[in-house]
Design a protein around this motif. Structure first.
Motif, short mmCIF file in Angstrom:
data_model
loop_
_atom_site.label_atom_id
_atom_site.label_comp_id
_atom_site.label_asym_id
_atom_site.label_seq_id
_atom_site.Cartn_x
_atom_site.Cartn_y
_atom_site.Cartn_z
N GLY A 294 0.83 -1.22 0.05
CA GLY A 294 0.03 -0.10 -0.09
C GLY A 294 0.92 1.25 -0.06
N ASP A 295 0.65 2.29 0.94
CA ASP A 295 1.32 3.51 1.08
C ASP A 295 2.78 3.37 1.87
N LEU A 296 3.09 2.24 1.93
CA LEU A 296 4.45 1.74 2.61
C LEU A 296 5.50 1.39 1.81
N GLU A 297 6.85 1.71 1.95
CA GLU A 297 7.88 1.19 1.34
C GLU A 297 8.53 0.13 1.97
N VAL A 298 8.72 -1.00 1.12
CA VAL A 298 9.27 -2.12 1.52
C VAL A 298 10.85 -1.85 1.67
N THR A 299 11.37 -1.86 2.89
CA THR A 299 12.78 -1.74 3.29
C THR A 299 13.54 -2.73 3.80
N GLN A 300 13.01 -4.01 3.86
CA GLN A 300 13.59 -5.18 4.11
C GLN A 300 12.98 -6.34 3.84
N VAL A 301 13.50 -7.42 3.17
CA VAL A 301 12.96 -8.79 2.82
C VAL A 301 13.85 -9.87 3.40
N ASN A 302 12.98 -11.15 3.24
CA ASN A 302 13.45 -12.21 3.83
C ASN A 302 14.20 -12.61 2.84
N VAL A 303 15.46 -12.96 3.28
CA VAL A 303 16.50 -13.82 2.00
C VAL A 303 16.03 -15.07 1.46
N ASN A 304 15.23 -15.63 2.09
CA ASN A 304 14.85 -16.90 1.79
C ASN A 304 13.72 -16.95 0.60
N ASP A 305 12.61 -16.02 0.85
CA ASP A 305 11.86 -16.02 -0.02
C ASP A 305 11.15 -14.53 -0.47
N ASP A 306 12.14 -13.59 0.09
CA ASP A 306 11.60 -12.13 -0.55
C ASP A 306 10.46 -11.66 0.07
N THR A 307 9.84 -12.21 1.12
CA THR A 307 8.58 -11.65 1.56
C THR A 307 9.14 -10.46 2.55
N PRO A 308 7.99 -9.51 2.52
CA PRO A 308 8.57 -8.22 3.19
C PRO A 308 8.92 -8.27 4.50
N GLU A 309 9.84 -7.69 5.22
CA GLU A 309 10.18 -7.95 6.57
C GLU A 309 10.19 -6.58 7.36
N GLY A 310 10.25 -5.47 6.42
CA GLY A 310 10.24 -4.05 7.00
C GLY A 310 9.49 -3.08 6.05
N LEU A 311 8.62 -2.31 6.70
CA LEU A 311 7.97 -1.46 5.83
C LEU A 311 8.01 0.12 6.37
N GLU A 312 8.19 0.89 5.74
CA GLU A 312 8.27 2.33 6.43
C GLU A 312 7.62 3.41 5.53
N ASN A 313 7.30 4.43 6.17
CA ASN A 313 6.82 5.82 5.44
C ASN A 313 7.36 6.96 6.25
N ASP A 314 8.46 7.49 5.54
CA ASP A 314 9.09 8.67 6.54
C ASP A 314 8.17 9.65 6.54
N ASP A 315 7.42 10.11 5.50
CA ASP A 315 6.55 11.46 5.76
C ASP A 315 5.58 11.25 6.76
N LEU A 316 4.91 9.89 6.92
CA LEU A 316 3.81 9.52 7.69
C LEU A 316 4.53 9.12 9.27
N ASP A 317 5.63 8.94 9.36
CA ASP A 317 6.31 8.28 10.46
C ASP A 317 5.77 7.26 11.02
N VAL A 318 5.78 6.19 9.96
CA VAL A 318 5.57 4.82 10.08
C VAL A 318 6.58 3.93 10.00
N ILE A 319 6.84 3.06 10.99
CA ILE A 319 7.87 2.02 10.89
C ILE A 319 7.40 0.65 11.38
N THR A 320 7.50 -0.29 10.61
CA THR A 320 7.03 -1.91 11.02
C THR A 320 8.15 -2.85 10.79
#
Length: 346
Positions: A294-320
């Motif tokens: 969605g509105d988040l950027e994928v910043t980290q991925v699982n090396v084994n299967d490329d699933t999203p491991e980190g999401l961020e939106n600097d403008d909205l101050d969101v980190i997961t």
């Protein structure tokens, strides 16, 4: 002679030895962790599941309450190649059926190849194969547990470190591990834990510097109230999430989630940061993943299967994060996540 049976979706029945008697049912999953069995067994994210340990001996360093992540054993049942008496007695005292003396390698391989499945367990001197099959018949898919949050969340608001000078954190408890709260408290945060179904008024009364959505069990689409809180506060208050929390945040911000075939559960999952190209080892326990951010950027991925491991939106101050930065058990490569999250409040 066997006195325990595991009936697995698809028609297979596995014989075993009863270590804690009873009948139960749940989604059959496995963890590759070779230590941290106390933490795994008390992790609320295992609610409504049957936890199979791939490591052959569980219990070789006893049972100590200070390692618990919640106040009781969370999985519906436990499967191991061998359980020590300490762990077996603990599980029996908590009323959680447990079995051992079976080929867990074969069982884990079948889950890996065919996916997590429904199962039923019957254990004890009077247990029969038919009892296990009857439990399997009553077993529901994880997505069908529409109010699973009620089984793992606090019943009412509680505040820790009320006189602290740090950031005020409203933690939406969808099944939070105790170590997440501890990690925030170690940084002098004032942590108010709210029930999974908290309202906007509940959060407003806290007036937090940070809204934090915890880990938890089941399908993130069943945590609609937590999703609505993210939708209400995004852009006004910094937001963080771990595990289920990442999925809930993604759903709230225009993304989508999906059921994984067998999930990630263990303490050796490699994650690559797309901004730095650094790889860290992580602790994970989830059966769902973000399909579209969605509105988040994928910043980290699982090396084994490329699933999203980190999401961020600097403008909205969101980190997961999809993994567990607080670990327990597992590597502490990512503890700086809590520093980054609290930095958004300054």
């Amino acid at each position: 002679m066997s006195d325990a049976y595991i009936a697995v979706e698809g028609g297979r029945v596995v014989e075993a030895r009863a270590r804690a008697p009873g009948t139960t049912r749940g989604e059959l999953v496995f963890t590759t962790a070779y230590t941290g069995y106390e933490e795994s067994l008390t992790d609320p994210s295992y609610e409504e599941q049957i936890l199979t340990f791939s490591y052959p001996l569980i219990g070789n360093y006893g049972v100590r309450e200070e390692r618990f992540e919640s106040d009781h054993v969370q999985p519906n049942g436990v499967v191991s190649r061998e359980l020590t008496d300490d762990v077996a007695e603990w599980l029996e005292s908590e009323g959680v059926p447990a079995v051992d003396h079976l080929d867990t390698r074969d069982l884990v391989t079948s889950i890996r190849d065919e996916g997590a499945k429904k199962c039923g367990i019957a254990a004890g001197p009077d247990a029969t194969e038919e009892d296990a099959l009857a439990e399997l018949e009553k077993c529901e898919h994880m997505s069908d547990h529409t109010d699973i949050g009620a089984q793992v969340s606090v019943g009412e608001q509680v505040t820790y470190n009320e006189d602290g000078d740090g950031a005020s954190v409203a933690l939406v408890d969808c099944g939070a591990k105790g170590s997440i709260i501890d990690s925030l408290l170690e940084r002098d945060a004032v942590v108010t834990v709210l029930p999974y179904d908290a309202t906007e008024d509940d959060v407003a009364a806290v007036d937090p510097d940070l809204l934090f959505v915890s880990n938890g069990p089941g399908d993130p689409e069943n945590f609609e109230r937590a999703e609505s809180l993210v939708d209400a506060y995004v852009g006004e208050t910094p937001i963080a999430g771990i595990c289920l929390g990442q999925q809930v945040v993604a759903n709230a911000l225009g993304g989508s989630t999906e059921k994984m075939e067998f999930g990630h559960r263990g303490v050796n999952q490699p994650v690559r940061d797309l901004r730095t190209d650094r790889v860290v080892m992580t602790t994970q326990n989830h059966g769902y993943s973000v399909a579209e951010p969605g509105d988040l950027e994928v910043t980290q991925v699982n090396v084994n299967d490329d699933t999203p491991e980190g999401l961020e939106n600097d403008d909205l101050d969101v980190i997961t994060r999809q993994y567990h930065p607080e670990a327990n058990p597992g590597p502490h490569d990512s503890l700086d996540f809590f520093d980054d999250v609290l930095a958004m409040t300054q």
